[in-house]
Design an enzyme around this catalytic site. Structure first.
Site, PDB file in Angstrom:
ATOM      1  N   GLY A   1     -61.096 -20.190 -42.223  1.00  0.00           N
ATOM      2  CA  GLY A   1     -61.076 -20.950 -43.469  1.00  0.00           C
ATOM      3  C   GLY A   1     -60.213 -22.196 -43.411  1.00  0.00           C
ATOM      4  N   CYS A   2     -59.737 -22.613 -44.600  1.00  0.00           N
ATOM      5  CA  CYS A   2     -59.086 -23.905 -44.747  1.00  0.00           C
ATOM      6  C   CYS A   2     -57.749 -24.015 -44.008  1.00  0.00           C
ATOM      7  CB  CYS A   2     -58.863 -24.197 -46.230  1.00  0.00           C
ATOM      8  SG  CYS A   2     -60.382 -24.339 -47.182  1.00  0.00           S
ATOM      9  N   ASN A   3     -57.116 -22.885 -43.721  1.00  0.00           N
ATOM     10  CA  ASN A   3     -55.829 -22.947 -43.027  1.00  0.00           C
ATOM     11  C   ASN A   3     -55.970 -23.131 -41.523  1.00  0.00           C
ATOM     12  OD1 ASN A   3     -56.287 -19.779 -43.847  1.00  0.00           O
ATOM     13  ND2 ASN A   3     -55.776 -19.981 -41.690  1.00  0.00           N
ATOM     14  N   ALA A   4     -57.191 -23.006 -40.998  1.00  0.00           N
ATOM     15  CA  ALA A   4     -57.381 -22.845 -39.550  1.00  0.00           C
ATOM     16  C   ALA A   4     -57.033 -24.055 -38.711  1.00  0.00           C
ATOM     17  CB  ALA A   4     -58.823 -22.429 -39.264  1.00  0.00           C
TER      18      ALA A   4
ATOM     19  N   MET B   1     -53.594 -23.854 -46.483  1.00  0.00           N
ATOM     20  CA  MET B   1     -53.772 -22.567 -47.151  1.00  0.00           C
ATOM     21  C   MET B   1     -55.221 -22.138 -47.000  1.00  0.00           C
ATOM     22  SD  MET B   1     -52.524 -25.180 -49.028  1.00  0.00           S
ATOM     23  CE  MET B   1     -51.170 -25.689 -50.073  1.00  0.00           C
TER      24      MET B   1
END
Length: 376
Positions: free
Chosen positions: A157-160, A363
């Site tokens: 997801g967005c934290n990756a 996050m």
């Protein structure tokens, strides 16, 4: 903590001091790319035929002005044609390779390098699943040396973007002088469901298509860096999984629609904000730094409420997150690549000075917060 060297007068002394230190990875280039149609929020509402006042309010109060999207084709009656999961996977593949190749080439140009210089490629995506991975497709598409090391990070997801930076900075430090790239390419159009529900409206109002790449290299004994402008050194990482909010951001199989559907809990901005201090304090522990010592903040453009919650809980100013809000305004949330879009804007601004520190924060599902400490 690793601190900046005070350069001696003699170049030989500088090189000797540098070579006595462990190899530390440096960000040496950045590039971004978008695909599809640039469309404003009001235009998108009209294109999708959204009339529900509550849904329209979600779109129009998102702090997003425009995004790039690849919308489904029209039916004979002028409505957007529903896309099967197979159609969406095809879209993901085509867009991820197209945008990824463009972002990679832009990044290498920024680093003063070419495709032949690339030794390791780590691809990040959450908008589709591929086997072989996206890295293999990019290598074939661009004719990169088939011996190039590669890795794929899928579904984080967005934290990756920071998870990948952590891994690749370690690879870079273990291979001084060799060039590695983190490539985040997210075809968020391939994760859309046009079913008219509030659940999907929140997702459809927020995400856009985009790709971003960072080039890293660790200084080695044969690397001449004296009098050459350098990007920031990657010093440290800290992570936090908010286990009690594990299901607050997730990608589920919708049995009724026969496809995946993304879910965002309405309370997630406040959950993330409440934990931001914990992970930043952990990042800075042992460094002698306080939050006030951080000159540059690059926070994931997760959405207006997420950004506001982080600003309030960390005591940041609107100036601190100017690039975060600018990327959200111009591109929406481009998932794992968002923080790299912000970094590109900071580089273009040319305000970071030697010795200054920066914090990158992302996050995503888990719910997870990732951070990195860098120094120019």
């Amino acid at each position: 903590m690793t601190t900046a060297l005070d350069l001696p007068a003699e170049i030989d002394d500088v090189r000797a001091a540098r070579d006595s230190l462990p190899a530390i990875s440096r960000i040496v280039g950045v590039g971004t790319a978008v695909a599809g149609t640039r469309i404003s929020q009001p235009e998108l509402l009209d294109v999708l035929g959204v009339e529900n006042p509550k849904v329209r309010s979600v779109f129009l109060n998102s702090a997003i002005e425009r995004r790039h999207l690849t919308l489904p084709p029209l039916n004979a009656d002028g409505a957007r044609r529903p896309e099967s999961q197979g159609d969406l996977l095809d879209k993901h593949t085509a867009l991820a390779v197209e945008m990824g190749a463009q972002a990679l080439e832009a990044c290498l140009k920024s680093a003063g390098a070419s495709l032949s210089d690339l030794r390791h490629l780590c691809c990040v995506t959450s908008t589709g699943f591929l086997t072989p991975g996206l890295s293999a497709l990019i290598i074939r598409e661009l004719g990169i040396d088939r011996h190039c090391g590669r890795a794929d990070i899928v579904g984080m997801g967005c934290n990756a973007g920071l998870n990948a930076l952590n891994v690749v900075s370690g690879w870079s430090a273990a291979h001084p002088g060799e060039l590695a790239v983190v490539l985040c390419t997210e075809a968020c159009s391939a994760a859309y469901a046009l079913d008219g529900t509030m659940r999907t409206a929140v997702v459809n109002s927020l995400f856009g298509d985009g790709a971003a790449a960072l080039a890293l290299r660790a200084d080695g004994p044969d690397t001449d860096t004296v009098d050459v402008p350098q990007g920031p050194r990657v010093l440290k990482f800290a992570s936090l999984i908010i286990t009690e909010a594990l299901d607050a951001m997730r990608y589920d199989w919708d049995r009724d629609l026969g496809r995946f559907s993304f879910f965002l809990d309405p309370d997630i901005p406040y959950v993330v904000g409440a934990h931001a201090e914990i992970v930043v304090d952990r990042l800075l522990v042992g460094t002698g730094l306080r939050r006030a010592d951080i000159g540059h903040w690059l926070v994931h453009s997760g959405g207006k409420k997420v950004i506001d919650a982080v600003v309030i809980n960390l005591g940041l100013s609107r100036y601190d997150v100017r690039h975060t809000t600018g990327v959200l305004r111009d591109h929406g949330n481009v998932s794992s690549g968002s923080v790299l879009f912000s970094y590109e804007r900071l580089v273009a601004e040319d305000v970071a000075r030697p010795g200054e520190y920066g914090v990158l924060m992302t996050m995503g599902p888990g719910s997870t917060i990732e951070t990195a400490l860098v120094q120019w």
